[in-house]
Each structure stands twice: as structure tokens, then as C-alpha cells.
Design an enzyme around this catalytic site. Structure first.
Site, PDB file in Angstrom:
ATOM      1  N   LYS A 156       0.941  -1.131  -0.139  1.00 21.47           N
ATOM      2  CA  LYS A 156       0.074   0.059   0.064  1.00 21.47           C
ATOM      3  C   LYS A 156       0.769   1.239   0.078  1.00 21.47           C
ATOM      4  O   LYS A 156       0.348   2.324  -0.572  1.00 21.47           O
ATOM      5  CB  LYS A 156      -0.880  -0.031   1.317  1.00 21.47           C
ATOM      6  CG  LYS A 156      -2.153  -0.861   1.216  1.00 21.47           C
ATOM      7  CD  LYS A 156      -2.839  -0.825   2.386  1.00 21.47           C
ATOM      8  CE  LYS A 156      -3.881  -2.224   2.483  1.00 21.47           C
ATOM      9  NZ  LYS A 156      -4.940  -1.790   3.663  1.00 21.47           N
ATOM     10  N   ALA A 160      -2.595   1.018   9.394  1.00 18.09           N
ATOM     11  CA  ALA A 160      -4.137   1.103   9.455  1.00 18.09           C
ATOM     12  C   ALA A 160      -4.871   1.986  10.479  1.00 18.09           C
ATOM     13  O   ALA A 160      -5.779   2.665  10.064  1.00 18.09           O
ATOM     14  CB  ALA A 160      -4.532  -0.275  10.072  1.00 18.09           C
ATOM     15  N   ARG A 175       1.933   0.868  21.359  1.00 15.28           N
ATOM     16  CA  ARG A 175       3.041   0.503  22.388  1.00 15.28           C
ATOM     17  C   ARG A 175       4.403   1.353  22.344  1.00 15.28           C
ATOM     18  O   ARG A 175       5.146   1.734  23.101  1.00 15.28           O
ATOM     19  CB  ARG A 175       3.327  -0.965  21.537  1.00 15.28           C
ATOM     20  CG  ARG A 175       4.360  -1.880  22.316  1.00 15.28           C
ATOM     21  CD  ARG A 175       4.315  -3.117  21.776  1.00 15.28           C
ATOM     22  NE  ARG A 175       4.712  -3.076  20.286  1.00 15.28           N
ATOM     23  CZ  ARG A 175       4.710  -4.383  19.612  1.00 15.28           C
ATOM     24  NH1 ARG A 175       4.394  -5.426  19.874  1.00 15.28           N
ATOM     25  NH2 ARG A 175       5.180  -4.219  18.060  1.00 15.28           N
TER      26      ARG A 175
HETATM   27  P1  ATR Z   1      -0.534  -2.096   9.974  1.00 16.36           P
HETATM   28  O1  ATR Z   1      -0.409  -1.390   8.527  1.00 16.36           O
HETATM   29  O2  ATR Z   1      -1.540  -3.045   9.843  1.00 16.36           O
HETATM   30  O3  ATR Z   1      -1.368  -0.961  10.726  1.00 16.36           O
HETATM   31  P2  ATR Z   1       1.942  -1.650  11.167  1.00 16.36           P
HETATM   32  O4  ATR Z   1       2.140  -0.437  10.160  1.00 16.36           O
HETATM   33  O5  ATR Z   1       3.038  -2.625  11.064  1.00 16.36           O
HETATM   34  O6  ATR Z   1       0.631  -2.481  10.376  1.00 16.36           O
HETATM   35  O7  ATR Z   1       1.512  -1.481  12.648  1.00 16.36           O
HETATM   36  C1  ATR Z   1       1.021  -2.398  13.389  1.00 16.36           C
HETATM   37  C2  ATR Z   1       0.628  -1.707  14.604  1.00 16.36           C
HETATM   38  O8  ATR Z   1       0.241  -2.806  15.722  1.00 16.36           O
HETATM   39  C3  ATR Z   1       1.705  -1.022  15.357  1.00 16.36           C
HETATM   40  O9  ATR Z   1       1.009   0.155  16.019  1.00 16.36           O
HETATM   41  C4  ATR Z   1       2.251  -1.756  16.449  1.00 16.36           C
HETATM   42  O10 ATR Z   1       3.039  -1.022  17.519  1.00 16.36           O
HETATM   43  P3  ATR Z   1       4.368  -0.831  17.515  1.00 16.36           P
HETATM   44  O11 ATR Z   1       4.249   0.613  16.866  1.00 16.36           O
HETATM   45  O12 ATR Z   1       4.837  -0.534  19.094  1.00 16.36           O
HETATM   46  O13 ATR Z   1       5.198  -1.665  16.935  1.00 16.36           O
HETATM   47  C5  ATR Z   1       0.987  -2.823  16.864  1.00 16.36           C
HETATM   48  N1  ATR Z   1       1.333  -3.894  17.495  1.00 16.36           N
HETATM   49  C6  ATR Z   1       1.826  -5.050  16.788  1.00 16.36           C
HETATM   50  N2  ATR Z   1       1.934  -6.068  17.749  1.00 16.36           N
HETATM   51  C7  ATR Z   1       1.370  -5.490  18.906  1.00 16.36           C
HETATM   52  C8  ATR Z   1       1.308  -6.146  20.251  1.00 16.36           C
HETATM   53  N3  ATR Z   1       1.672  -7.388  20.440  1.00 16.36           N
HETATM   54  N4  ATR Z   1       0.924  -5.251  21.145  1.00 16.36           N
HETATM   55  C9  ATR Z   1       0.627  -3.974  20.902  1.00 16.36           C
HETATM   56  N5  ATR Z   1       0.795  -3.587  20.023  1.00 16.36           N
HETATM   57  C10 ATR Z   1       1.157  -4.281  18.568  1.00 16.36           C
END
Ligand code: ATR
EC number: 1.1.1.25
Length: 273
Positions: free
Chosen positions: A65, A130, A151
Site C-alpha cells: 500500500k 491501519a 506500544r
Molecule cells: P498496519 O499497517 O496493519 O497498521 P503496522 O504499520 O506494522 O501494520 O502497525 C502495526 C501496529 O500494531 C503498530 O502500532 C504496532 O505497535 P508498535 O508501533 O509499537 O510496533 C502494533 N502492534 C503489533 N503487535 C502488537 C502487540 N503485541 N501489542 C501492542 N501493539 C502491537
């Protein structure tokens, strides 16, 4: 016949061909919709080839994307804000128009579930792609407050700063969060690993609405957790998937398909009902 497809990697399990084929049947549009799974470094070439060979439009999903955002000729305002493109249309004058229908799909699905967004306190978990796509459409619904928790707190702060011109959006750490919230939207990918965002159960109450952008044949980890702590209204991202597709279909064909029946068929197909 007009050709459309979805680019992703992996994309084999995508429900988009199923959804768009039903939309086309319902609206009596002649089109075919397929899948393309180019190697990660071959997306740009594959996209070019598709349109050179007469493709009319495509969807773009993970992990392409953000790259699609850089490859189109023109961006819609909502794609510009989202920083990502999930829908591309070849216009009549040969321009590749990049759009983003994810946030509109989320809002449409929330509304179809009867969730009130105006004057509500919304908690958005996650600050990745997202979350970014959801922010402008959510703020356009005039919530009284939208709090982002992530996080990695600095990413939430950056997002809040970027969108604060559109409405009352702030960033808080998971520890700082103070309810009550009317709606919690989980945009994190935690559910993919069966993990939970570190949210205190004290924020869950019987009148809260819980939305997980993820979906599966059974409850996501986040939805199970919220139910366990007393949430009565829980929704997964299946409706958002259908609504963002309906929005993309409308961009391409200029006709809006109905989503209710298609969502029902999709649930049946997934074995959810
Ligand atoms: P997407 O495009 O689906 O949003 P991404 O840009 O990789 O995917 O973002 C994933 C999000 O999920 C991030 O906000 C991530 O937190 P970090 O910025 O701290 O990495 C969050 N995320 C993923 N696994 C997590 C977990 N186990 N607990 C809390 N937040 C999580």
C-alpha cells in the site's frame, strides 16, 4: 471484459475476488476480478504491466500500500492523508488515480452496526498504517475526543501531531489511559499473533463498543478478551473489508453495491455462520 485484481503478498486467501464478483453480479456489471502475488521487489513492474495490458483498476493490500502511494500519477485527498493507496483506477484520460477506501470502510461498518461517532470518546489502539488510514474519516464524524495509544508511544505522538488540524486527537500511553471511552478500535496487528494490546480491563464496561480491524473464523484474541471483561457489543473487521470493497467498486464503476447480502455470503463462505 474489464479486468480488475488485487495485488498483495501473500494474497491467495484474499476474499476480494469473492466480494467483487458478488458486487458485479448484483449491479449487473461485466467485469472479472483476479489475484496477483508479485515478489516484493517486483510490484512496480507488475502494476505497470497490468495497466499496459488493459487493466482498469486494482486493489492493493499488504505489503504494497505504501509503495502504491508512490507509483500512481495522482492521489485522492484521502489517500494523501492516509499515506497509502488501497485502490487504483485508470481514468478515461489515462491517469492512474490512487485512492484509499479503508477508513471510509471502517466508518461505514461502524455506522451499519449503529455505533454513534459524533460526540463520542474514541480510543484508537495502534499507530501503524491501519491507524493512519482511519484517522481522517473518524475525525470527520466529529467525536468529542480521539485518543491514540500505541506500544511505541512516539509513533502515537507523531500521528496525533499530524492529524490534530482535523479534530481533537491526542496521544496517551497505555498506562495513562483514563475512561470512560464509548468505542475502542483495535488497529494493531497483535491479534495476528494471538496477542493482546496492553490495555487495562478496567476500561471495558457494558456499554462500550469494541472494534477489531482483524477478523477470523472465530473471535480474535482482542474480542474474546473484551467479551470476557463484560463488553456486549463487539465487531470484527469483516464488515470493514466488505465496505472498503464497496467503496472501491463505486470509485471504479460509478455505482454503489449493497453490502448486507454480500457480508452474509462472505460469512457463510468463511464458515462464521
Ligand atoms: P498496519 O499497517 O496493519 O497498521 P503496522 O504499520 O506494522 O501494520 O502497525 C502495526 C501496529 O500494531 C503498530 O502500532 C504496532 O505497535 P508498535 O508501533 O509499537 O510496533 C502494533 N502492534 C503489533 N503487535 C502488537 C502487540 N503485541 N501489542 C501492542 N501493539 C502491537
Amino acid at each position: 471484459m474489464d479486468r480488475y485484481l488485487v495485488f498483495g503478498h501473500p494474497v491467495r486467501h484474499s476474499k476480494s475476488p469473492f466480494i467483487h464478483t458478488l458486487f458485479a453480479r448484483q449491479t449487473q456489471q461485466e467485469l472479472e476480478y483476479g489475484l496477483a502475488e508479485p515478489a516484493v521487489d517486483e510490484f512496480a513492474q507488475a502494476l505497470r504491466t497490468f495497466f499496459d495490458q488493459g487493466g482498469k483498476g486494482c486493489n492493493v493490500t499488504v505489503p504494497f500500500k505504501e509503495q502504491a502511494f508512490t507509483l500512481v500519477d495522482r492521489l485522492s485527498p484521502r489517500a494523501k492523508r492516509a499515506g497509502a493507496v488501497n485502490t487504483i483506477k485508470l481514468t478515461d484520460d489515462g491517469v492512474l488515480l490512487g485512492d484509499n477506501t479503508d477508513g471510509a470502510g471502517l466508518v461505514a461498518d461502524l455506522k451499519s452496526h449503529g455505533v454513534t461517532l459524533a460526540d463520542s470518546r474514541i480510543l484508537l489502539l495502534g499507530a501503524g498504517g491501519a491507524a493512519r488510514g482511519a484517522l481522517a474519516p473518524l475525525l470527520a464524524e466529529l467525536p468529542s475526543e480521539l485518543v491514540i495509544a500505541n506500544r511505541t508511544h512516539t509513533k502515537a505522538q507523531q500521528l496525533a501531531a499530524e492529524f490534530c488540524d482535523l479534530g481533537p486527537v491526542t496521544a496517551q500511553t497505555y498506562e495513562q489511559l483514563a475512561g470512560p471511552f464509548d468505542l475502542v478500535i483495535n488497529s494493531t496487528s497483535a491479534s495476528l499473533q494471538g496477542e493482546l494490546p496492553p490495555l487495562t480491563p478496567a476500561l471495558i464496561h457494558t456499554d462500550i463498543a469494541i472494534y477489531d480491524m482483524m477478523y477470523g473464523a472465530s473471535d480474535t484474541a482482542f474480542i474474546s478478551w473484551a467479551k470476557q471483561h463484560g463488553a456486549r457489543q463487539t465487531m470484527d473487521g469483516l464488515g470493514m473489508l466488505v465496505e472498503q470493497a464497496a467503496e472501491a467498486f463505486t470509485v471504479w464503476r460509478g455505482i454503489r453495491p449493497g453490502t448486507k447480502q454480500v457480508l452474509r455470503e462472505l460469512k457463510r463462505n468463511l464458515g462464521v455462520i
